[in-house]
Write a protein that holds these residues in place. Sequence first.
Motif, short mmCIF file in Angstrom:
data_model
loop_
_atom_site.label_atom_id
_atom_site.label_comp_id
_atom_site.label_asym_id
_atom_site.label_seq_id
_atom_site.Cartn_x
_atom_site.Cartn_y
_atom_site.Cartn_z
N UNK A 169 0.87 -1.32 0.04
CA UNK A 169 -0.02 0.10 0.11
C UNK A 169 0.94 1.16 0.11
N UNK A 170 2.14 1.02 0.80
CA UNK A 170 2.59 2.61 0.76
C UNK A 170 3.36 2.63 -0.48
N UNK A 171 4.14 1.81 -1.01
CA UNK A 171 4.74 1.93 -2.20
C UNK A 171 3.80 2.26 -3.50
N UNK A 172 2.72 1.49 -3.65
CA UNK A 172 1.45 2.19 -4.44
C UNK A 172 1.33 3.43 -4.33
N UNK A 173 1.00 3.93 -2.97
CA UNK A 173 0.70 5.12 -2.86
C UNK A 173 1.64 6.26 -3.21
N UNK A 174 3.16 5.77 -2.75
CA UNK A 174 4.04 6.59 -3.22
C UNK A 174 3.92 6.87 -4.64
N UNK A 310 3.85 1.02 -12.36
CA UNK A 310 2.53 1.78 -12.45
C UNK A 310 1.45 0.36 -11.89
N UNK A 311 1.82 -0.97 -12.40
CA UNK A 311 0.93 -2.13 -11.71
C UNK A 311 0.65 -2.12 -10.36
N UNK A 312 1.80 -1.58 -9.78
CA UNK A 312 1.47 -1.71 -8.46
C UNK A 312 0.12 -1.03 -7.74
N UNK A 313 -0.28 -0.06 -8.50
CA UNK A 313 -1.53 0.78 -8.14
C UNK A 313 -2.60 -0.20 -7.98
N UNK A 314 -2.74 -1.56 -8.75
CA UNK A 314 -3.73 -2.55 -8.64
C UNK A 314 -3.97 -3.04 -7.22
N UNK A 315 -2.88 -2.67 -6.56
CA UNK A 315 -2.94 -3.19 -5.16
C UNK A 315 -3.82 -2.31 -4.32
N UNK A 316 -4.07 -1.17 -4.86
CA UNK A 316 -4.91 -0.22 -4.00
C UNK A 316 -6.38 -0.46 -4.16
N UNK A 317 -6.91 -0.69 -3.21
CA UNK A 317 -8.43 -1.19 -3.13
C UNK A 317 -9.30 -0.04 -3.19
N UNK A 318 -10.61 -0.16 -3.48
CA UNK A 318 -11.50 0.87 -3.40
C UNK A 318 -11.25 2.28 -2.14
#
Length: 419
Positions: A169-174, A310-318
């Motif tokens: 979550x932290x890496x995707x948010x960054x 950018x695919x890490x953003x897929x781990x961000x849930x709603x």
Amino acid sequence: MKFVLIDGIRTLQLDLITTAALALLLLMLGNHIRKKYTVFQKMTIPASVIGGFLCSFIVLILRVTNVLYIEMDTTLQLPFMLAFFTCVGFGGSFKMLKTGGRLLIIYLASTWILAILQNIIGVGLAKTLGIDPLLGIMAGTVSLVGGHGNAAAFGPIAEQAGAQGASAVALASATYGLIVGSLLGGPVGDWILKKNKIDVTSDAEQAISTDKSETTTEMKNGFTTDRFLAHLTFVFVFMAGGVIFSELIAKLEIKNFAIPSYVGAMFLAIVFRNINDKKQLFKMDNQIVEMISDIGLGFFLTMAIMTLKIWELASLAGPLIIILLVQTVFLFFFVLFFVFPLLRGKKGSTDSYDAGVLSGGFMGWGLGIAATAFVCMSAIVEKYRKSSPKAFLIAPLCGAVFVDIVAIPTIIFFISLFS
């Protein structure tokens, strides 16, 4: 450069030289696109952002379609970042800081306030949306003010405290923050200048740099290899000094305290700059320093963006997407109704233009990193052809160094409180 099979997927591994060549080609392509399509200039989108995103989206498409995975060697990213921040330090004249004292205090206080508010927003929304408050912290100050560095450092700590998937979550948010901050910083600063009808007088006779008040004409009169090599040597010496200084601090094992190598290099360069102003140990040519700074920033940020996962953003849930969107909207209004008015002061103030440039930088920094602020401000001053030496000194110092005085203890406090 070679092709290998990883988990049954054909993967292209780019070595250090190939990755560097690609980054430079993308930077040049970004410059070409920006000049050919003036919409990017009007929107104040930097060349490094254009070229970097073009590559990262192509890599994303190839990956999600399982056509090809691409891995890049980002070893050179750190040296170029070090070079950039060292050059920022060489522009750190205390005389300049004195003239921008009010702006420095306001900007710094604003970074501290934002560092606290982002965590409050993250935790509050996480509780409202029914997810672990620690994940709200990861989508707050940790990733947005802190960037990928803090995301990588505090993600595992949050996981140890019971927040599953906190690192992802932290890496995707960054990643989200760097993307959105790079895209919004320049346009927001430009829009603020237009909205407030700030009269900007072009400074066409001066080159856009971090220290216009002391620009020399030596580049025009006689740029030589020896002069450039001397400056490049100084930059590398202080880069090495920053690394050594950082390692010495690390050996002290001070709890919850560390100085990144680029911060050490910048501080040492600032100290030398101000000693040199008095003793004249070395005749510093600001235009050469600016050239090295521009190359370092352009290369570093292009490589940082083109290698975004950018695919890490897929781990961000709603719920986490909602948190990040709210953080973005809040930051915009925070800049518009708090940061800019305080920086500007009274209408007609001589600080009005600097306040607009700093506001654009704050928008980029509040979601991305200090270098994001710098490149967003560069796009603004390039468009208006007017320098803002105060902004280019204040934003990196506050956003890369002094903010951690409050940000790191705030992160630690919130993680401890909600563990």
